[in-house]
Write a protein that holds these residues in place. Structure first.
Motif, short mmCIF file in Angstrom:
data_model
loop_
_atom_site.label_atom_id
_atom_site.label_comp_id
_atom_site.label_asym_id
_atom_site.label_seq_id
_atom_site.Cartn_x
_atom_site.Cartn_y
_atom_site.Cartn_z
N GLU A 1 38.93 93.03 50.79
CA GLU A 1 37.58 93.57 50.97
C GLU A 1 37.59 94.97 51.59
O GLU A 1 36.54 95.48 51.97
N ARG A 2 38.76 95.58 51.68
CA ARG A 2 38.88 96.91 52.27
C ARG A 2 39.27 97.94 51.20
O ARG A 2 39.79 97.58 50.14
N SER A 3 39.05 99.21 51.54
CA SER A 3 39.42 100.30 50.64
C SER A 3 40.75 100.91 51.07
O SER A 3 41.22 100.68 52.18
N ASP A 4 41.34 101.73 50.19
CA ASP A 4 42.61 102.40 50.51
C ASP A 4 42.33 103.61 51.41
O ASP A 4 42.58 104.76 51.06
N ILE A 5 41.80 103.30 52.59
CA ILE A 5 41.40 104.34 53.54
C ILE A 5 42.35 104.37 54.72
O ILE A 5 42.67 103.34 55.31
N VAL A 6 42.82 105.58 55.04
CA VAL A 6 43.56 105.83 56.27
C VAL A 6 42.55 106.47 57.23
O VAL A 6 41.97 107.51 56.92
N LEU A 7 42.32 105.85 58.36
CA LEU A 7 41.29 106.30 59.30
C LEU A 7 41.93 106.92 60.53
O LEU A 7 42.96 106.45 61.03
N SER A 8 41.31 107.98 61.04
CA SER A 8 41.73 108.56 62.32
C SER A 8 40.47 108.93 63.10
O SER A 8 39.55 109.54 62.55
N VAL A 9 40.46 108.54 64.38
CA VAL A 9 39.30 108.76 65.25
C VAL A 9 39.76 109.45 66.53
O VAL A 9 40.65 108.96 67.21
N ALA A 10 39.16 110.59 66.85
CA ALA A 10 39.51 111.32 68.08
C ALA A 10 38.62 112.55 68.21
O ALA A 10 37.79 112.83 67.34
N ARG A 11 38.81 113.29 69.30
CA ARG A 11 38.16 114.60 69.49
C ARG A 11 39.10 115.65 68.88
O ARG A 11 39.99 116.17 69.55
N PHE A 12 38.89 115.97 67.63
CA PHE A 12 39.85 116.81 66.92
C PHE A 12 39.65 118.31 67.14
O PHE A 12 40.30 119.12 66.48
N ASP A 13 38.77 118.67 68.07
CA ASP A 13 38.73 120.07 68.49
C ASP A 13 39.79 120.32 69.55
O ASP A 13 40.02 121.46 69.98
N ASP A 14 40.48 119.24 69.98
CA ASP A 14 41.56 119.31 70.95
C ASP A 14 42.89 119.33 70.18
O ASP A 14 43.20 118.41 69.42
N LYS A 15 43.69 120.37 70.42
CA LYS A 15 44.96 120.53 69.70
C LYS A 15 45.89 119.35 69.91
O LYS A 15 46.66 118.97 69.02
N GLU A 16 45.84 118.73 71.11
CA GLU A 16 46.74 117.63 71.43
C GLU A 16 46.54 116.40 70.54
O GLU A 16 47.43 115.57 70.43
N LYS A 17 45.38 116.30 69.91
CA LYS A 17 45.12 115.14 69.04
C LYS A 17 45.84 115.29 67.70
O LYS A 17 45.87 114.36 66.90
N ARG A 18 46.40 116.46 67.46
CA ARG A 18 47.30 116.75 66.35
C ARG A 18 46.74 116.40 64.96
O ARG A 18 47.37 115.69 64.17
N LEU A 19 45.57 116.94 64.67
CA LEU A 19 45.02 116.77 63.33
C LEU A 19 45.95 117.40 62.29
O LEU A 19 46.03 116.93 61.15
N ASP A 20 46.67 118.45 62.67
CA ASP A 20 47.63 119.07 61.74
C ASP A 20 48.71 118.09 61.31
O ASP A 20 49.10 118.03 60.14
N LYS A 21 49.18 117.28 62.26
CA LYS A 21 50.20 116.26 61.97
C LYS A 21 49.62 115.18 61.06
O LYS A 21 50.29 114.72 60.11
N ILE A 22 48.39 114.77 61.34
CA ILE A 22 47.73 113.74 60.53
C ILE A 22 47.60 114.20 59.08
O ILE A 22 47.91 113.47 58.14
N LEU A 23 47.16 115.43 58.90
CA LEU A 23 47.00 115.98 57.55
C LEU A 23 48.34 116.09 56.83
O LEU A 23 48.45 115.79 55.64
N SER A 24 49.35 116.52 57.55
CA SER A 24 50.68 116.68 56.95
C SER A 24 51.24 115.33 56.49
O SER A 24 51.79 115.22 55.39
N ILE A 25 51.10 114.30 57.35
CA ILE A 25 51.57 112.96 56.99
C ILE A 25 50.78 112.43 55.80
O ILE A 25 51.35 111.90 54.83
N PHE A 26 49.46 112.61 55.85
CA PHE A 26 48.64 112.08 54.76
C PHE A 26 48.92 112.77 53.43
O PHE A 26 48.84 112.15 52.37
N SER A 27 49.28 114.04 53.48
CA SER A 27 49.59 114.75 52.23
C SER A 27 50.74 114.08 51.49
O SER A 27 50.77 114.04 50.26
N LYS A 28 51.69 113.51 52.26
CA LYS A 28 52.82 112.81 51.65
C LYS A 28 52.39 111.44 51.13
O LYS A 28 52.93 110.94 50.14
N VAL A 29 51.43 110.82 51.84
CA VAL A 29 50.87 109.55 51.35
C VAL A 29 50.12 109.79 50.04
O VAL A 29 50.32 109.06 49.05
#
Length: 449
Positions: A173-201
């Motif tokens: 009953e779920r979709s092929d969704i990878v979810l990430s939740v955080a304050r992404f205006d903060d560099k430490e939350k590493r949205l760049d890393k999330i995007l890079s990993i997801f690009s390979k997915v």
């Protein structure tokens, strides 16, 4: 009395509101904070809690102490504790006979990582640890390190979940969704890393969608335009959905199959409990303290910054496509989240407060030993290894800054010339520098425990 130095919209504020609201059923609860900037986003304080705003231009500790005295406070609970001014309050209230709990929301190592900015904070924090009636950290690792540093018992009490238990939603009953939740205006939350990993997915599974919930300001965090970054990573706009700040995140947890988290440092990580309640397995960057929440291969996976993103992407793809693996980790995630049940954690807070209020200082730690507030496990191999790595990074950073300082260079050179003129031993300047570095390391290690 609760005291906090920065009231905005964040995990700390959510935890404090839940805790204060719960306690207001039995106690008169006050919150003392610097005057709120109404132009910024901030959480509203419920009417059951009496809000006292203080002038930012005055000494926070002196103002808080005065309020505690005027209202004849029985207990002061200080949060944050990375403010040099606020940290002074524990000694001041101790001398006035007002009991205190030092409620630390950050990881023990956090200020060490910013030693160049926070050396004064570190010094004051480590000096005042002896004054509170109870020192509390959110994870066992932080509590262990603090206990070693201040030679006293330290309470471990994790944050409660923001949401109650949810109906279980199966894989189908779920979709092929990878979810990430955080304050992404903060560099430490590493949205760049999330995007890079997801690009390979996405490259191997074009049906996958990345959903980002939380404030996003990629330009501020990384100095790049987000659309340009997506283009560079060959991610079409349809594959990444930016949802912004959401009051209710539950629907997103319930739709997704994987929770991806890349933050480099967390005091606890409320989002893991939220994901777990909804049966969502986590794939997370390893940070010290995470092993209180995620068990590798049982309810999620770790990755480290130096590890291959290909391995991480394969784990995510497996969770998106392998129902059997997903179901095992999903069920275990729900079980993990039960340990942070809101009613249970809040009742533990009430028990802790009663111990503090009903006992003299010397009896409190004895009482705590007969409860499960204190650390009940040893550090893992991963944690010990990472602790050593963190300390080495702190020391190397301090030495690097010292070695670049003009005064330090002059000192090293004069020491070298002195040794050479006395003919005590013939060494090169570089050898002498290395020897002094070793001495500094020994001194710093002693200081850092």
């Amino acid at each position: 009395m609760f005291g906090y130095d920065n009231w905005v919209v964040g995990g700390v504020e959510k935890v404090l509101i839940n805790l204060m609201t719960y306690l207001s059923q039995r106690y008169k609860v006050y919150l003392i904070i610097p005057r709120i900037n109404k132009k910024l986003n901030y959480l509203s304080v419920p009417e059951s809690i009496e809000l006292i705003e203080i002038d930012k231009m005055k000494s926070m500790s002196e103002e808080m102490v005065k309020i505690c005295e005027d209202f004849r406070a029985n207990l002061f609970i200080g949060s944050g504790n990375l403010n040099c001014d606020q940290l002074q309050i524990y000694k001041m209230l101790h001398e006035k006979g007002i009991k205190t709990i030092m409620f630390n929301h950050y990881a023990w190592f956090f200020p060490y990582q910013y030693e160049i900015f926070m050396s004064k904070t570190l010094k004051i924090r480590n000096e005042v640890l002896k004054y509170p009636d109870v020192v509390l950290f959110l994870t066992s690792l932080s509590a262990i390190l603090c206990s070693k540093n201040c030679n006293r018992e330290v309470v471990t009490l994790p944050n409660p979940n923001n949401y109650p238990s949810q109906d279980y939603i199966p894989f189908s009953e779920r979709s092929d969704i990878v979810l990430s939740v955080a304050r992404f205006d903060d560099k430490e939350k590493r949205l760049d890393k999330i995007l890079s990993i997801f690009s390979k997915v996405y490259k191997k599974n074009p049906k996958a969608i990345l959903v980002i919930v939380g404030k996003v300001d990629y330009k501020k965090a990384f100095g790049k335009d987000l659309k340009e970054e997506l283009k560079r990573l060959h991610l079409p706009d349809s594959s990444v959905r930016i949802m912004g700040i959401q009051k209710n995140v539950l629907p997103y947890y319930k739709q997704a199959k994987v929770f991806l988290f890349a933050s480099e440092c967390e005091g606890f990580g409320l989002v893991f409990g939220e994901a777990g309640i909804c049966g969502l397995p986590c794939v997370a960057n390893y940070f010290l303290g995470i092993e209180d929440i995620i068990t590798e291969g049982r309810n999620g996976y770790f990755f480290k910054n130096h590890e291959s993103e290909d391995k991480v992407s394969e784990q995510i793809i497996d969770l998106l496509t392998n129902e059997k693996t997903w179901t095992v980790l999903s069920r275990n995630s729900v079980e993990m989240a039960r340990r942070f049940d809101q009613k249970f954690i809040l009742s533990k807070w009430e028990e802790l407060i009663q111990i503090v209020l009903c006992n003299e200082r010397q009896s409190i730690e004895e009482k705590l030993k007969n409860t499960n507030f204190l650390i009940e496990r040893d550090l893992t191999h991963n944690e010990i290894s990472m602790c050593l790595e963190e300390y080495e990074n702190v020391i190397d950073g301090a030495i690097g800054r010292l070695n670049r300082c003009d005064d330090a260079q002059d000192y090293l050179n004069s020491l070298y010339l002195s040794e050479k003129s006395n003919n005590l031993f013939e060494v090169s300047n570089e050898t002498l520098i290395q020897e002094i570095k070793k001495r500094i390391k020994r001194k710093l290690l002693k200081y850092l425990h």
